[in-house]
Design a protein around this motif. Structure first.
Motif, PDB file in Angstrom:
ATOM      1  N   PHE A  39      19.351  -3.369 -91.293  1.00  0.00           N
ATOM      2  CA  PHE A  39      18.790  -4.225 -92.338  1.00  0.00           C
ATOM      3  C   PHE A  39      17.437  -3.683 -92.805  1.00  0.00           C
ATOM      4  O   PHE A  39      17.195  -3.538 -94.008  1.00  0.00           O
ATOM      5  CB  PHE A  39      18.635  -5.643 -91.757  1.00  0.00           C
ATOM      6  N   THR A  40      16.576  -3.358 -91.862  1.00  0.00           N
ATOM      7  CA  THR A  40      15.242  -2.831 -92.186  1.00  0.00           C
ATOM      8  C   THR A  40      15.358  -1.524 -92.947  1.00  0.00           C
ATOM      9  O   THR A  40      14.691  -1.318 -93.968  1.00  0.00           O
ATOM     10  CB  THR A  40      14.423  -2.624 -90.890  1.00  0.00           C
ATOM     11  N   GLN A  87      10.535  -6.192 -88.472  1.00  0.00           N
ATOM     12  CA  GLN A  87      11.093  -4.925 -87.978  1.00  0.00           C
ATOM     13  C   GLN A  87      10.626  -4.588 -86.570  1.00  0.00           C
ATOM     14  O   GLN A  87      11.273  -3.812 -85.873  1.00  0.00           O
ATOM     15  CB  GLN A  87      10.787  -3.779 -88.948  1.00  0.00           C
ATOM     16  N   ASN A  88       9.525  -5.164 -86.128  1.00  0.00           N
ATOM     17  CA  ASN A  88       8.990  -4.870 -84.796  1.00  0.00           C
ATOM     18  C   ASN A  88       9.244  -5.977 -83.784  1.00  0.00           C
ATOM     19  O   ASN A  88       8.783  -5.891 -82.650  1.00  0.00           O
ATOM     20  CB  ASN A  88       7.480  -4.599 -84.904  1.00  0.00           C
ATOM     21  N   MET A  89       9.976  -7.010 -84.184  1.00  0.00           N
ATOM     22  CA  MET A  89      10.246  -8.132 -83.280  1.00  0.00           C
ATOM     23  C   MET A  89      11.444  -7.842 -82.381  1.00  0.00           C
ATOM     24  O   MET A  89      12.335  -7.088 -82.744  1.00  0.00           O
ATOM     25  CB  MET A  89      10.534  -9.412 -84.084  1.00  0.00           C
ATOM     26  N   LYS A  90      11.423  -8.488 -81.249  1.00  0.00           N
ATOM     27  CA  LYS A  90      12.564  -8.427 -80.333  1.00  0.00           C
ATOM     28  C   LYS A  90      13.386  -9.709 -80.523  1.00  0.00           C
ATOM     29  O   LYS A  90      12.833 -10.772 -80.814  1.00  0.00           O
ATOM     30  CB  LYS A  90      12.068  -8.336 -78.890  1.00  0.00           C
ATOM     31  N   PRO A  91      14.708  -9.614 -80.366  1.00  0.00           N
ATOM     32  CA  PRO A  91      15.551 -10.807 -80.521  1.00  0.00           C
ATOM     33  C   PRO A  91      15.158 -11.951 -79.582  1.00  0.00           C
ATOM     34  O   PRO A  91      15.419 -13.108 -79.886  1.00  0.00           O
ATOM     35  CB  PRO A  91      16.957 -10.299 -80.197  1.00  0.00           C
ATOM     36  N   ARG A 148      11.080   2.333 -93.168  1.00  0.00           N
ATOM     37  CA  ARG A 148      10.466   1.155 -92.558  1.00  0.00           C
ATOM     38  C   ARG A 148       9.492   0.564 -93.579  1.00  0.00           C
ATOM     39  O   ARG A 148       9.083   1.244 -94.523  1.00  0.00           O
ATOM     40  CB  ARG A 148       9.690   1.506 -91.276  1.00  0.00           C
ATOM     41  N   ALA A 149       9.111  -0.687 -93.385  1.00  0.00           N
ATOM     42  CA  ALA A 149       8.188  -1.336 -94.312  1.00  0.00           C
ATOM     43  C   ALA A 149       6.761  -0.859 -94.039  1.00  0.00           C
ATOM     44  O   ALA A 149       6.330  -0.794 -92.888  1.00  0.00           O
ATOM     45  CB  ALA A 149       8.265  -2.849 -94.164  1.00  0.00           C
TER      46      ALA A 149
END
Length: 192
Positions: A39-40, A87-91, A148-149
């Motif tokens: 997605f990212t 984009q840097n988060m964990k589920p 990446r953003a």
């Protein structure tokens, strides 16, 4: 027959929506991370492709096109800021799903306006050949932009182009070490 720019953009939008749904419907953290990366990757490249290829055409071809492009860039900036966070988060982060849902809500509004208003106006101002050339340029551009953003980067050419060309190789190298939903490895920008 070659694709027109409106068709290429709409196809990207459907992919982004599909990847979003796959994030939410994944049953394991591993799958969520894979679809988060996909997605990212697609959203970052799509946004920059629009900013570099499509929005300058709004400015050039449409009455009020500069205002339209500036409004779209502002909306992209908000999405990029949300994407940078996501984009840097964990589920396992309790904000993982709320963050991507908020991002997608804002993005969905932008997509709806773009597909129902902005892109049809642009298509009306272009010849079929111009639209097809724009679609090819959009596809080629996506191969060379960051995956990446980077919300602090400039959002207008030529500065956006220069920063993107410096940032893209770093993103693409890091992509080699990310987890992807395909068994063949990371997405190949040259096939998109």
């Amino acid at each position: 027959m070659a694709s027109r720019i409106i068709d290429v953009i709409k196809s990207d939008h459907r992919e982004i929506e599909d990847y979003y749904n796959k994030i939410l419907n994944s049953t394991t953290d591993k799958e969520k991370i894979q679809w988060q990366n996909q997605f990212t990757w697609e959203l970052a490249r799509h946004s920059l492709g629009e900013e570099l290829v499509v929005y300058p055409q709004f400015e050039k071809k449409l009455p009020g096109g500069l205002d339209m492009a500036d409004k779209d860039r502002k909306e992209h900036q908000s999405v990029k800021e949300q994407l940078k966070k996501f984009q840097n988060m964990k589920p396992s982060d309790p904000e993982f799903e709320p963050t991507v849902k908020a991002l997608m809500q804002d993005l969905s509004e932008h997509i709806e306006e773009e597909e129902s208003q902005d892109l049809p106006k642009l298509e009306d101002a272009l010849t079929t050949e111009e639209s097809e050339k724009l679609a090819k340029s959009f596809g080629r551009t996506k191969m060379f932009v960051p995956s990446r953003a980077h919300p602090s980067a400039p959002d207008k050419p030529p500065f956006e182009t220069a920063i993107g060309l410096m940032t893209a190789p770093i993103d693409h190298l890091a992509d080699l070490f990310r987890k992807w939903p395909h068994t063949s490895g990371m997405p190949n920008p040259s096939t998109k």
